[in-house]
Design an enzyme around this catalytic site. Structure first.
Site, PDB file in Angstrom:
ATOM      1  CG  HIS A  45       6.276   3.612   6.216  1.00 52.14           C
ATOM      2  ND1 HIS A  45       6.311   2.351   5.675  1.00 52.14           N
ATOM      3  CD2 HIS A  45       5.194   3.636   7.026  1.00 52.14           C
ATOM      4  CE1 HIS A  45       5.292   1.641   6.139  1.00 52.14           C
ATOM      5  NE2 HIS A  45       4.603   2.405   6.958  1.00 52.14           N
ATOM      6  CG  ASN A  85      -1.873  -1.188   1.181  1.00 61.11           C
ATOM      7  OD1 ASN A  85      -2.713  -1.265   0.307  1.00 61.11           O
ATOM      8  ND2 ASN A  85      -1.718  -2.116   2.106  1.00 61.11           N
TER       9      ASN A  85
HETATM   10  N1  LIG Z   1      -3.301   2.544   2.337  1.00 57.17           N
HETATM   11  C1  LIG Z   1      -2.617   2.150   3.417  1.00 57.17           C
HETATM   12  O1  LIG Z   1      -1.674   2.810   3.856  1.00 57.17           O
HETATM   13  C2  LIG Z   1      -3.011   0.869   4.113  1.00 57.17           C
HETATM   14  C3  LIG Z   1      -2.486   0.600   5.373  1.00 57.17           C
HETATM   15  C4  LIG Z   1      -2.868  -0.596   6.006  1.00 57.17           C
HETATM   16  C5  LIG Z   1      -3.703  -1.496   5.360  1.00 57.17           C
HETATM   17  N2  LIG Z   1      -4.166  -1.214   4.115  1.00 57.17           N
HETATM   18  C6  LIG Z   1      -5.038  -2.164   3.395  1.00 57.17           C
HETATM   19  O2  LIG Z   1      -6.371  -1.994   3.828  1.00 57.17           O
HETATM   20  C7  LIG Z   1      -7.098  -3.212   3.634  1.00 57.17           C
HETATM   21  C8  LIG Z   1      -7.854  -3.573   4.904  1.00 57.17           C
HETATM   22  O3  LIG Z   1      -6.926  -3.807   5.950  1.00 57.17           O
HETATM   23  P1  LIG Z   1      -7.403  -4.336   7.385  1.00 57.17           P
HETATM   24  O4  LIG Z   1      -6.195  -4.342   8.257  1.00 57.17           O
HETATM   25  O5  LIG Z   1      -8.610  -3.582   7.840  1.00 57.17           O
HETATM   26  O6  LIG Z   1      -7.813  -5.844   7.023  1.00 57.17           O
HETATM   27  P2  LIG Z   1      -8.737  -6.828   7.857  1.00 57.17           P
HETATM   28  O7  LIG Z   1      -8.365  -8.211   7.431  1.00 57.17           O
HETATM   29  O8  LIG Z   1      -8.700  -6.505   9.328  1.00 57.17           O
HETATM   30  O9  LIG Z   1     -10.238  -6.491   7.349  1.00 57.17           O
HETATM   31  C9  LIG Z   1     -10.696  -6.807   6.070  1.00 57.17           C
HETATM   32  C10 LIG Z   1     -12.194  -7.079   6.164  1.00 57.17           C
HETATM   33  O10 LIG Z   1     -12.729  -7.202   4.847  1.00 57.17           O
HETATM   34  C11 LIG Z   1     -13.634  -8.289   4.828  1.00 57.17           C
HETATM   35  N3  LIG Z   1     -13.726  -8.783   3.456  1.00 57.17           N
HETATM   36  C12 LIG Z   1     -12.917  -9.633   2.791  1.00 57.17           C
HETATM   37  N4  LIG Z   1     -13.348  -9.831   1.530  1.00 57.17           N
HETATM   38  C13 LIG Z   1     -14.451  -9.076   1.380  1.00 57.17           C
HETATM   39  C14 LIG Z   1     -15.335  -8.865   0.307  1.00 57.17           C
HETATM   40  N5  LIG Z   1     -15.172  -9.446  -0.896  1.00 57.17           N
HETATM   41  N6  LIG Z   1     -16.377  -8.021   0.491  1.00 57.17           N
HETATM   42  C15 LIG Z   1     -16.554  -7.408   1.686  1.00 57.17           C
HETATM   43  N7  LIG Z   1     -15.744  -7.571   2.751  1.00 57.17           N
HETATM   44  C16 LIG Z   1     -14.703  -8.409   2.590  1.00 57.17           C
HETATM   45  C17 LIG Z   1     -13.095  -9.303   5.811  1.00 57.17           C
HETATM   46  O11 LIG Z   1     -14.124 -10.162   6.299  1.00 57.17           O
HETATM   47  C18 LIG Z   1     -12.534  -8.380   6.908  1.00 57.17           C
HETATM   48  O12 LIG Z   1     -13.493  -8.113   7.919  1.00 57.17           O
HETATM   49  C19 LIG Z   1      -6.052  -4.254   3.207  1.00 57.17           C
HETATM   50  O13 LIG Z   1      -6.064  -4.397   1.800  1.00 57.17           O
HETATM   51  C20 LIG Z   1      -4.742  -3.628   3.638  1.00 57.17           C
HETATM   52  O14 LIG Z   1      -3.640  -4.080   2.873  1.00 57.17           O
HETATM   53  C21 LIG Z   1      -3.856  -0.044   3.486  1.00 57.17           C
END
Ligand SMILES: NC(=O)c1ccc[n+]([C@@H]2O[C@H](COP(=O)([O-])OP(=O)(O)OC[C@H]3O[C@@H](n4cnc5c(N)ncnc54)[C@H](O)[C@@H]3O)[C@@H](O)[C@H]2O)c1
Length: 258
Positions: free
Chosen positions: A209, A179
């Site tokens: 970072h 990300n």
């Molecule tokens: N932009 C950034 O700086 C940054 C930083 C951290 C994480 N992220 C990204 O954010 C995203 C979420 O991270 P998180 O830590 O909250 O993850 P997480 O695993 O805690 O939560 C993800 C949620 O999405 C749900 N899910 C999975 N597939 C789905 C679908 N098809 N439809 C609906 N819901 C679905 C899961 O059941 C889960 O509750 C990840 O892709 C992560 O890589 C981005």
């Protein structure tokens, strides 16, 4: 602004509950799409979310973004993407950019400085950009590592540089670092100019970072030191608040940096 949330995990869950509890003036929670179905949130089907929202936050992961993102934009809703790493796939980025009438917004997520990188790159292409991520060693174990490599990470007493190279290569090996590297590459306007590195530190109490950039506009160095989320230590606690800050700016623009 009626905001829906796809994926109510460690990031989307905090966002949805803040919206539900009135934490973002001018915005309400329209619903949540998540197969895990958090009991305290209004879980709806994707088509229901689309018909009751003005904007949708994607915090569900790369696959969900590819599946649902184009539908959200095509329905005329704005989309705020958290899984920015998915946009390392040029084809998906193009699909999302042309799927409108809805507008595509990218969350700044765990990092900052993206505005200045974009301005500098706009003046003239950046010559060199680096992003060096340091995390607690035990949190960097990957499925592709051998048992011996994973054990070395869990027991190392000194920091270890795991990989340094082209940002695309590093993000493929460490998807959790994708990300931030994708955000830097998109702000810099090029993947080719970005080198990424991942360092495992057994004593890290924060995820850091260090971003550097050099070009005709000047030279830049941003150091971000994020506290890990107490619930999901592989993610930084600030990330849902970056999403909420973007929602606040979209719902009731006051002091907004663009
Ligand atoms: N932009 C950034 O700086 C940054 C930083 C951290 C994480 N992220 C990204 O954010 C995203 C979420 O991270 P998180 O830590 O909250 O993850 P997480 O695993 O805690 O939560 C993800 C949620 O999405 C749900 N899910 C999975 N597939 C789905 C679908 N098809 N439809 C609906 N819901 C679905 C899961 O059941 C889960 O509750 C990840 O892709 C992560 O890589 C981005």
């Amino acid at each position: 602004m009626r905001a829906g949330v796809i994926g109510a995990g460690s990031i989307g869950g905090v966002v949805a509950r803040a919206l539900r509890d009135g934490g973002v003036p001018g915005a309400t929670l329209s619903g949540v799409v998540d197969p895990a179905g958090p009991a305290d949130l209004p879980v709806v089907r994707p088509d229901e979310l689309l018909s009751t929202s003005d904007l949708v936050v994607e915090a569900a992961g790369q696959r969900a973004l590819a599946e649902l993102g184009p539908r959200v934009l095509a329905a005329g809703l704005d989309l705020l993407v958290v899984s920015v790493g998915a946009l390392a796939d040029d084809a998906l980025l193009e699909t999302l950019l042309s799927a409108g009438p809805g507008e595509l917004h990218l969350s700044t997520g765990a990092i900052g400085g993206l505005d200045l990188l974009r301005a500098a790159a706009r003046m003239a292409p950046l010559a060199r950009v680096t992003i060096e991520t340091t995390k607690l060693a035990a949190n960097l174990v990957q499925p592709w590592m051998t048992a011996a490599e994973a054990e070395r990470l869990r027991t190392t007493e000194v920091p270890v540089e795991l990989l340094r190279g082209a940002a695309r290569e590093v993000t493929a090996a460490f998807p959790k670092s994708a990300n931030v590297a994708a955000s830097v590459a998109l702000a810099a306007g090029s993947w080719d100019v970005v080198e990424a590195a991942v360092i495992a530190d057994p004593a890290a109490t924060v995820t850091s970072h260090v971003i550097t950039a050099e070009g005709p506009a000047g030279s830049y160095r941003f150091e971000i030191r994020n506290r890990p989320s107490p619930v999901t230590p592989t993610s930084s606690e600030v990330v849902p608040h970056a999403v909420l800050s973007a929602l606040a700016a979209l719902a009731e623009p006051r002091v907004v940096f663009r």
